[in-house]
Design a protein around this motif. Structure first.
Motif, PDB file in Angstrom:
ATOM      1  N   VAL A 101     -66.334   0.464 -54.864  1.00 51.41           N
ATOM      2  CA  VAL A 101     -67.694   0.976 -55.033  1.00 51.41           C
ATOM      3  C   VAL A 101     -68.691   0.130 -54.252  1.00 51.41           C
ATOM      4  CG1 VAL A 101     -69.551   1.307 -56.723  1.00 51.41           C
ATOM      5  CG2 VAL A 101     -67.263   2.120 -57.238  1.00 51.41           C
ATOM      6  N   TRP A 102     -68.546  -1.164 -54.298  1.00 48.80           N
ATOM      7  CA  TRP A 102     -69.507  -2.050 -53.629  1.00 48.80           C
ATOM      8  C   TRP A 102     -69.388  -2.020 -52.106  1.00 48.80           C
ATOM      9  CZ3 TRP A 102     -73.126  -6.108 -54.790  1.00 48.80           C
ATOM     10  CH2 TRP A 102     -73.643  -6.007 -56.089  1.00 48.80           C
ATOM     11  N   PHE A 103     -68.180  -1.841 -51.592  1.00 44.49           N
ATOM     12  CA  PHE A 103     -67.960  -1.927 -50.144  1.00 44.49           C
ATOM     13  C   PHE A 103     -67.434  -0.622 -49.557  1.00 44.49           C
ATOM     14  CE2 PHE A 103     -67.360  -6.256 -51.831  1.00 44.49           C
ATOM     15  CZ  PHE A 103     -68.433  -6.859 -51.207  1.00 44.49           C
ATOM     16  N   ARG A 104     -67.840   0.516 -50.106  1.00 46.27           N
ATOM     17  CA  ARG A 104     -67.289   1.796 -49.652  1.00 46.27           C
ATOM     18  C   ARG A 104     -67.641   2.118 -48.202  1.00 46.27           C
ATOM     19  NH1 ARG A 104     -70.818   4.830 -53.648  1.00 46.27           N
ATOM     20  NH2 ARG A 104     -72.763   5.008 -52.526  1.00 46.27           N
ATOM     21  N   GLU A 105     -68.822   1.745 -47.726  1.00 47.64           N
ATOM     22  CA  GLU A 105     -69.171   2.030 -46.339  1.00 47.64           C
ATOM     23  C   GLU A 105     -68.259   1.274 -45.378  1.00 47.64           C
ATOM     24  OE1 GLU A 105     -71.583   0.897 -48.517  1.00 47.64           O
ATOM     25  OE2 GLU A 105     -72.503   2.839 -48.960  1.00 47.64           O
ATOM     26  N   THR A 106     -67.981   0.029 -45.703  1.00 52.70           N
ATOM     27  CA  THR A 106     -67.094  -0.780 -44.866  1.00 52.70           C
ATOM     28  C   THR A 106     -65.662  -0.264 -44.940  1.00 52.70           C
ATOM     29  OG1 THR A 106     -68.490  -2.699 -45.280  1.00 52.70           O
ATOM     30  CG2 THR A 106     -66.281  -3.120 -44.424  1.00 52.70           C
ATOM     31  N   LEU A 107     -65.215   0.067 -46.135  1.00 52.56           N
ATOM     32  CA  LEU A 107     -63.845   0.547 -46.305  1.00 52.56           C
ATOM     33  C   LEU A 107     -63.641   1.927 -45.689  1.00 52.56           C
ATOM     34  CD1 LEU A 107     -63.205  -0.640 -49.961  1.00 52.56           C
ATOM     35  CD2 LEU A 107     -62.189  -1.564 -47.884  1.00 52.56           C
ATOM     36  N   ALA A 108     -64.698   2.727 -45.597  1.00 52.11           N
ATOM     37  CA  ALA A 108     -64.581   4.052 -44.997  1.00 52.11           C
ATOM     38  C   ALA A 108     -64.316   3.968 -43.494  1.00 52.11           C
ATOM     39  CB  ALA A 108     -65.854   4.850 -45.261  1.00 52.11           C
ATOM     40  N   ASN A 109     -64.605   2.853 -42.873  1.00 46.53           N
ATOM     41  CA  ASN A 109     -64.423   2.706 -41.426  1.00 46.53           C
ATOM     42  C   ASN A 109     -63.187   1.910 -41.047  1.00 46.53           C
ATOM     43  OD1 ASN A 109     -66.740   4.129 -40.700  1.00 46.53           O
ATOM     44  ND2 ASN A 109     -68.000   2.350 -41.146  1.00 46.53           N
ATOM     45  N   THR A 110     -62.233   1.767 -41.942  1.00 47.09           N
ATOM     46  CA  THR A 110     -61.080   0.924 -41.640  1.00 47.09           C
ATOM     47  C   THR A 110     -59.783   1.701 -41.457  1.00 47.09           C
ATOM     48  OG1 THR A 110     -60.697   0.557 -43.984  1.00 47.09           O
ATOM     49  CG2 THR A 110     -62.024  -1.093 -42.814  1.00 47.09           C
ATOM     50  N   GLY A 111     -59.838   3.024 -41.373  1.00 45.30           N
ATOM     51  CA  GLY A 111     -58.612   3.810 -41.248  1.00 45.30           C
ATOM     52  C   GLY A 111     -58.162   3.962 -39.812  1.00 45.30           C
ATOM     53  N   PHE A 112     -56.878   3.773 -39.569  1.00 44.97           N
ATOM     54  CA  PHE A 112     -56.314   3.951 -38.228  1.00 44.97           C
ATOM     55  C   PHE A 112     -55.358   5.127 -38.261  1.00 44.97           C
ATOM     56  CE2 PHE A 112     -57.722  -0.374 -37.594  1.00 44.97           C
ATOM     57  CZ  PHE A 112     -58.112  -0.366 -36.267  1.00 44.97           C
ATOM     58  N   ALA A 113     -55.403   5.934 -37.234  1.00 47.97           N
ATOM     59  CA  ALA A 113     -54.438   7.014 -37.052  1.00 47.97           C
ATOM     60  C   ALA A 113     -53.980   6.963 -35.594  1.00 47.97           C
ATOM     61  CB  ALA A 113     -55.065   8.358 -37.373  1.00 47.97           C
ATOM     62  N   ARG A 114     -52.727   6.679 -35.380  1.00 50.16           N
ATOM     63  CA  ARG A 114     -52.156   6.552 -34.035  1.00 50.16           C
ATOM     64  C   ARG A 114     -52.910   5.561 -33.166  1.00 50.16           C
ATOM     65  NH1 ARG A 114     -52.212  12.658 -33.144  1.00 50.16           N
ATOM     66  NH2 ARG A 114     -51.234  13.231 -35.087  1.00 50.16           N
ATOM     67  N   GLY A 115     -53.346   4.472 -33.763  1.00 56.64           N
ATOM     68  CA  GLY A 115     -54.016   3.424 -33.015  1.00 56.64           C
ATOM     69  C   GLY A 115     -55.492   3.656 -32.764  1.00 56.64           C
ATOM     70  N   VAL A 116     -56.037   4.764 -33.274  1.00 57.24           N
ATOM     71  CA  VAL A 116     -57.449   5.082 -33.065  1.00 57.24           C
ATOM     72  C   VAL A 116     -58.180   4.930 -34.395  1.00 57.24           C
ATOM     73  CG1 VAL A 116     -59.084   6.876 -32.368  1.00 57.24           C
ATOM     74  CG2 VAL A 116     -56.854   6.701 -31.238  1.00 57.24           C
ATOM     75  N   LEU A 117     -59.298   4.235 -34.349  1.00 52.20           N
ATOM     76  CA  LEU A 117     -60.098   4.043 -35.557  1.00 52.20           C
ATOM     77  C   LEU A 117     -60.716   5.375 -35.970  1.00 52.20           C
ATOM     78  CD1 LEU A 117     -61.271   2.025 -37.608  1.00 52.20           C
ATOM     79  CD2 LEU A 117     -63.187   1.719 -36.064  1.00 52.20           C
ATOM     80  N   ARG A 118     -60.445   5.801 -37.188  1.00 47.85           N
ATOM     81  CA  ARG A 118     -61.022   7.034 -37.717  1.00 47.85           C
ATOM     82  C   ARG A 118     -61.695   6.703 -39.036  1.00 47.85           C
ATOM     83  NH1 ARG A 118     -58.687  11.940 -35.325  1.00 47.85           N
ATOM     84  NH2 ARG A 118     -57.076  11.210 -33.911  1.00 47.85           N
ATOM     85  N   SER A 119     -62.915   7.176 -39.185  1.00 48.20           N
ATOM     86  CA  SER A 119     -63.637   6.877 -40.417  1.00 48.20           C
ATOM     87  C   SER A 119     -63.370   7.959 -41.463  1.00 48.20           C
ATOM     88  CB  SER A 119     -65.134   6.765 -40.145  1.00 48.20           C
ATOM     89  OG  SER A 119     -65.622   7.981 -39.639  1.00 48.20           O
ATOM     90  N   SER A 120     -63.425   7.555 -42.705  1.00 47.98           N
ATOM     91  CA  SER A 120     -63.310   8.465 -43.840  1.00 47.98           C
ATOM     92  C   SER A 120     -64.707   8.704 -44.389  1.00 47.98           C
ATOM     93  CB  SER A 120     -62.442   7.839 -44.940  1.00 47.98           C
ATOM     94  OG  SER A 120     -61.161   7.559 -44.458  1.00 47.98           O
ATOM     95  N   PRO A 121     -64.899   9.830 -45.092  1.00 44.92           N
ATOM     96  CA  PRO A 121     -66.216  10.043 -45.714  1.00 44.92           C
ATOM     97  C   PRO A 121     -66.483   8.974 -46.775  1.00 44.92           C
ATOM     98  CG  PRO A 121     -64.886  12.056 -45.759  1.00 44.92           C
ATOM     99  CD  PRO A 121     -64.009  10.953 -45.283  1.00 44.92           C
ATOM    100  N   SER A 122     -67.616   8.285 -46.678  1.00 45.65           N
ATOM    101  CA  SER A 122     -67.893   7.215 -47.637  1.00 45.65           C
ATOM    102  C   SER A 122     -68.050   7.770 -49.049  1.00 45.65           C
ATOM    103  CB  SER A 122     -69.133   6.426 -47.223  1.00 45.65           C
ATOM    104  OG  SER A 122     -70.276   7.231 -47.285  1.00 45.65           O
ATOM    105  N   GLY A 123     -68.467   9.033 -49.180  1.00 47.89           N
ATOM    106  CA  GLY A 123     -68.553   9.651 -50.501  1.00 47.89           C
ATOM    107  C   GLY A 123     -67.193   9.773 -51.167  1.00 47.89           C
ATOM    108  N   LEU A 124     -66.178  10.117 -50.372  1.00 54.44           N
ATOM    109  CA  LEU A 124     -64.817  10.220 -50.907  1.00 54.44           C
ATOM    110  C   LEU A 124     -64.288   8.849 -51.302  1.00 54.44           C
ATOM    111  CD1 LEU A 124     -62.313  11.938 -51.484  1.00 54.44           C
ATOM    112  CD2 LEU A 124     -61.626  11.565 -49.122  1.00 54.44           C
ATOM    113  N   VAL A 125     -64.557   7.858 -50.481  1.00 50.70           N
ATOM    114  CA  VAL A 125     -64.130   6.491 -50.795  1.00 50.70           C
ATOM    115  C   VAL A 125     -64.822   6.015 -52.072  1.00 50.70           C
ATOM    116  CG1 VAL A 125     -64.123   4.097 -49.978  1.00 50.70           C
ATOM    117  CG2 VAL A 125     -63.611   5.952 -48.398  1.00 50.70           C
TER     118      VAL A 125
END
Length: 95
Positions: free
Chosen positions: A46-70
């Motif tokens: 909850v405290w760091f959802r914006e940061t955690l939403a930007n840490t997903g990798f797919a095939r070596g490419v940084l992909r962000s997740s919706p911060s609302g979902l996180v």
């Protein structure tokens, strides 16, 4: 710098979890520590959802997740994981 409401509410929920854990029989310090540790993953998300939403990798490419979902996942962990933990510990005490 103001703290957003959702972060304050998350801290209140953790405090309520710790306070409620101290009502159970047994060692109050151990119960409070366990409640705090069980609440920590949800609080962190909850405290760091914006940061955690930007840490997903797919095939070596940084992909962000919706911060609302996180944030939603963090709130689920914060609210229901401690309840599940208490339920499981009560079941183990009955057997």
């Amino acid at each position: 710098m103001t703290i957003p409401k959702d972060k304050v509410v998350a801290l209140v929920v953790v405090a309520a979890n710790v306070s409620a854990a101290m009502l159970f029989p047994g060692s109050k310090a151990t119960s409070a520590l366990m409640a705090a540790l069980v609440s920590l993953p949800g609080l962190t998300i909850v405290w760091f959802r914006e940061t955690l939403a930007n840490t997903g990798f797919a095939r070596g490419v940084l992909r962000s997740s919706p911060s609302g979902l996180v944030g939603f996942i963090g709130w689920l962990l914060l609210l229901f994981f401690p309840l599940w933990f208490v339920y499981q510990s009560r079941l183990s005490m009955m057997h």
